[in-house]
Design a protein around this motif. Structure first.
Motif, mmCIF file in Angstrom:
data_model
loop_
_atom_site.group_PDB
_atom_site.id
_atom_site.type_symbol
_atom_site.label_atom_id
_atom_site.label_comp_id
_atom_site.label_asym_id
_atom_site.label_seq_id
_atom_site.Cartn_x
_atom_site.Cartn_y
_atom_site.Cartn_z
ATOM 1 N N ARG A 1 0.820 -1.064 -0.237
ATOM 2 C CA ARG A 1 -0.195 0.165 -0.218
ATOM 3 C C ARG A 1 0.702 1.160 0.139
ATOM 4 N NH1 ARG A 1 -5.016 0.061 4.717
ATOM 5 N NH2 ARG A 1 -5.695 -2.020 3.741
ATOM 6 N N ALA B 1 -5.000 0.664 -1.385
ATOM 7 C CA ALA B 1 -5.074 -0.323 -0.810
ATOM 8 C C ALA B 1 -5.906 -0.929 -1.751
ATOM 9 C CB ALA B 1 -6.261 -0.020 0.317
ATOM 10 N N ALA B 2 -7.042 -0.233 -2.345
ATOM 11 C CA ALA B 2 -7.422 -0.758 -3.248
ATOM 12 C C ALA B 2 -6.588 -2.344 -4.385
ATOM 13 C CB ALA B 2 -8.687 0.244 -3.902
ATOM 14 N N GLY C 1 -5.412 -4.832 -2.564
ATOM 15 C CA GLY C 1 -6.148 -6.093 -2.872
ATOM 16 C C GLY C 1 -6.512 -6.474 -4.249
ATOM 17 N N ALA C 2 -6.957 -5.531 -4.670
ATOM 18 C CA ALA C 2 -7.437 -6.108 -6.238
ATOM 19 C C ALA C 2 -5.966 -6.961 -6.989
ATOM 20 C CB ALA C 2 -8.472 -4.511 -7.575
ATOM 21 N N GLU D 1 -6.004 -9.966 -6.129
ATOM 22 C CA GLU D 1 -8.004 -11.117 -5.726
ATOM 23 C C GLU D 1 -7.375 -11.630 -7.514
ATOM 24 O OE1 GLU D 1 -9.693 -12.341 -3.444
ATOM 25 O OE2 GLU D 1 -10.889 -13.219 -4.879
ATOM 26 N N VAL D 2 -7.418 -10.742 -8.329
ATOM 27 C CA VAL D 2 -7.555 -10.866 -9.212
ATOM 28 C C VAL D 2 -6.195 -12.308 -10.174
ATOM 29 C CG1 VAL D 2 -6.717 -9.984 -11.862
ATOM 30 C CG2 VAL D 2 -7.866 -8.862 -10.770
ATOM 31 N N GLU E 1 -4.598 -6.910 -18.956
ATOM 32 C CA GLU E 1 -6.121 -6.392 -18.150
ATOM 33 C C GLU E 1 -5.791 -5.788 -16.913
ATOM 34 O OE1 GLU E 1 -9.617 -6.150 -19.146
ATOM 35 O OE2 GLU E 1 -9.162 -6.495 -21.041
ATOM 36 N N MET F 1 -6.784 -2.234 -15.698
ATOM 37 C CA MET F 1 -7.661 -1.835 -14.009
ATOM 38 C C MET F 1 -7.595 -1.345 -13.540
ATOM 39 S SD MET F 1 -7.830 -3.052 -11.607
ATOM 40 C CE MET F 1 -7.138 -4.289 -11.071
ATOM 41 N N ARG G 1 -7.373 2.713 -14.637
ATOM 42 C CA ARG G 1 -8.466 2.944 -14.220
ATOM 43 C C ARG G 1 -8.997 3.782 -12.966
ATOM 44 N NH1 ARG G 1 -10.248 -0.878 -17.535
ATOM 45 N NH2 ARG G 1 -11.416 -2.426 -16.162
ATOM 46 N N ARG H 1 -16.750 -14.983 -1.727
ATOM 47 C CA ARG H 1 -15.340 -14.267 -2.620
ATOM 48 C C ARG H 1 -15.592 -14.347 -4.307
ATOM 49 N NH1 ARG H 1 -11.524 -11.471 0.821
ATOM 50 N NH2 ARG H 1 -10.293 -10.572 -1.401
ATOM 51 N N ARG H 2 -15.528 -15.349 -4.845
ATOM 52 C CA ARG H 2 -16.694 -16.344 -5.702
ATOM 53 C C ARG H 2 -17.548 -15.362 -6.493
ATOM 54 N NH1 ARG H 2 -12.907 -21.010 -5.314
ATOM 55 N NH2 ARG H 2 -11.082 -20.084 -6.084
ATOM 56 N N ARG I 1 -17.439 -12.096 -7.211
ATOM 57 C CA ARG I 1 -17.032 -11.659 -7.897
ATOM 58 C C ARG I 1 -18.318 -12.304 -9.083
ATOM 59 N NH1 ARG I 1 -12.215 -14.533 -9.612
ATOM 60 N NH2 ARG I 1 -10.417 -14.079 -8.148
ATOM 61 N N ASP J 1 -12.304 -6.693 -19.599
ATOM 62 C CA ASP J 1 -12.785 -7.991 -18.923
ATOM 63 C C ASP J 1 -13.115 -8.335 -17.927
ATOM 64 O OD1 ASP J 1 -12.712 -10.259 -18.041
ATOM 65 O OD2 ASP J 1 -10.705 -11.623 -18.826
ATOM 66 N N VAL K 1 -11.805 -9.946 -14.849
ATOM 67 C CA VAL K 1 -10.712 -9.416 -13.712
ATOM 68 C C VAL K 1 -11.553 -7.871 -13.052
ATOM 69 C CG1 VAL K 1 -8.866 -8.177 -14.474
ATOM 70 C CG2 VAL K 1 -9.281 -10.153 -15.616
ATOM 71 N N THR K 2 -11.837 -6.833 -13.534
ATOM 72 C CA THR K 2 -12.720 -5.989 -13.040
ATOM 73 C C THR K 2 -13.479 -6.941 -11.786
ATOM 74 O OG1 THR K 2 -12.565 -5.371 -14.764
ATOM 75 C CG2 THR K 2 -13.910 -3.864 -12.965
ATOM 76 N N ALA L 1 -13.266 -9.567 -10.529
ATOM 77 C CA ALA L 1 -11.600 -10.124 -8.791
ATOM 78 C C ALA L 1 -11.460 -8.445 -8.637
ATOM 79 C CB ALA L 1 -10.999 -11.037 -9.248
ATOM 80 N N ALA L 2 -11.466 -8.372 -9.691
ATOM 81 C CA ALA L 2 -10.775 -6.713 -8.313
ATOM 82 C C ALA L 2 -11.362 -5.754 -7.373
ATOM 83 C CB ALA L 2 -9.690 -5.533 -9.282
ATOM 84 N N THR M 1 -13.798 -6.727 -5.791
ATOM 85 C CA THR M 1 -14.071 -7.645 -4.530
ATOM 86 C C THR M 1 -12.660 -7.760 -3.674
ATOM 87 O OG1 THR M 1 -14.930 -9.306 -6.250
ATOM 88 C CG2 THR M 1 -14.460 -10.864 -4.054
ATOM 89 N N GLY M 2 -11.161 -7.764 -4.663
ATOM 90 C CA GLY M 2 -10.255 -7.626 -3.794
ATOM 91 C C GLY M 2 -10.205 -6.432 -3.051
ATOM 92 N N ALA M 3 -10.220 -5.006 -3.938
ATOM 93 C CA ALA M 3 -10.147 -4.035 -3.196
ATOM 94 C C ALA M 3 -11.006 -3.953 -1.955
ATOM 95 C CB ALA M 3 -10.906 -3.091 -4.506
ATOM 96 N N GLU N 1 -9.968 -5.188 1.060
ATOM 97 C CA GLU N 1 -8.717 -4.699 1.535
ATOM 98 C C GLU N 1 -8.875 -2.787 2.044
ATOM 99 O OE1 GLU N 1 -5.940 -6.364 1.173
ATOM 100 O OE2 GLU N 1 -4.582 -5.004 2.112
#
Lengths: 205, 205
Positions: free
Chosen positions: A135, A161-162, A165-166, A169-170, A190, A194, A197, B131-132, B135, B155, B158-159, B161-162, B164-166, B169
């Protein structure tokens, strides 16, 4: 009884410890934390189980050392690219995420162990500590981008942080799936897009 | 010896199990997984430890049930808002992330246990499963946004999952810190803004 080690003895011990940590890292990369038993690590290092325990009091302590070294390298590489890579903060962010993801995809076993695989509590605590370091390096480049006008106003700590985590997880599923060149390249592309963005960088092209 | 339970007995058993799961959820929200011992849960539910084990064979099995119920509710609420909330996919994404974050900030103890707190392996596996599901609900609204031209090409997996993780976190530290109204509102605002940027929605205003 305590005794003073001669420099030659100490240097041999250091080299053996180094060799042990390297071999343990390879074993973890190959079979994961759960199956990286002290017996397996000792065999890989060509040592007795007793010698392993001479260097590390427990499997957990060895695991923590493996985690610290390997994760330390990744956060250092990422930090270097984000700080000292070429281009403006947006270009460095793209470069940093790309380098991080490619390094992970090239050594999936190790990256999966570092990022996601179930591990003992001591490794879990280290993981949280390293997520904090990730982070920080992301927040730095985002702050720089906001100050320089390349990125819009935002709370840099939230975005950092995002991103942390992102990205984790990806990568988690692809890291545990069999390798595939094209799919890996698509994923990196990707992931970088991401991330840009997410930080509010203007669309490329 | 096996015997057939009468409907009245079964109904009493069901009610007791329900009560037990509710009380266990409160205990977990208050003290976390590690300290939610069977003894503590039994005391909260006004039951003997033996009665708890009549309903669940182990602390782990009870923990999994607590996790599934509470997480199931959250993913359902999020899915409902993302699918059936008012507005276009971008508005629903903003609404969904906002609702999810506010619900978490209102019940920090439980949200922290569900999202991040160290837990036994069985709960860890459930967490990956959920988490699945997160997503999936995110991917759905993103696909809809791309199809409808509200979101740029990307994709969606990918977004999703991002996001979800973001979101996890970004929330993990605030969820373990003491409550503060203004800070919580700032966080929700930033989290929604980051999520929209991440999906490539045009800047608001």
């Amino acid at each position: 009884m305590a005794y003073r080690k001669t420099p030659a003895v100490q240097s041999r011990l250091d080299a053996a410890r180094e060799h042990l940590v390297e071999q343990a890292t390879s074993v973890v990369a190959e079979v994961g934390w759960a199956n990286a038993s002290v017996t397996a690590v000792a065999a890989a290092a060509g040592m007795s189980v007793g010698s392993v325990y001479q260097h590390f009091p427990s499997k957990g302590a060895l695991a923590v050392e493996v985690f610290r070294r390997a994760s330390g390298r990744e956060v250092e590489v990422l930090g270097e690219v984000l700080r000292d890579g070429s281009g403006d903060p947006v270009e460095r962010l793209a470069l940093g995420v790309g380098v991080f993801a490619r390094r992970a995809m090239e050594r999936r076993g190790l990256a999966h162990a570092l990022l996601a695989a179930p591990a003992e509590p001591a490794v879990g605590s280290e993981r949280m500590e390293f997520r904090r370091r990730y982070r920080e390096v992301f927040a730095e480049v985002i702050r720089e981008g906001i100050a320089g006008g390349q990125l819009p106003a935002q709370d840099p700590d939230v975005t950092a942080a995002a991103l942390t985590g992102a990205i984790g997880e990806v990568l988690v599923d692809p890291l545990s799936a069999p390798a595939a060149g094209d799919a890996a390249e698509h994923l990196v592309t990707e992931l970088v897009a991401m991330s840009l963005r997410c930080a509010g960088a203007p669309p490329a092209g």
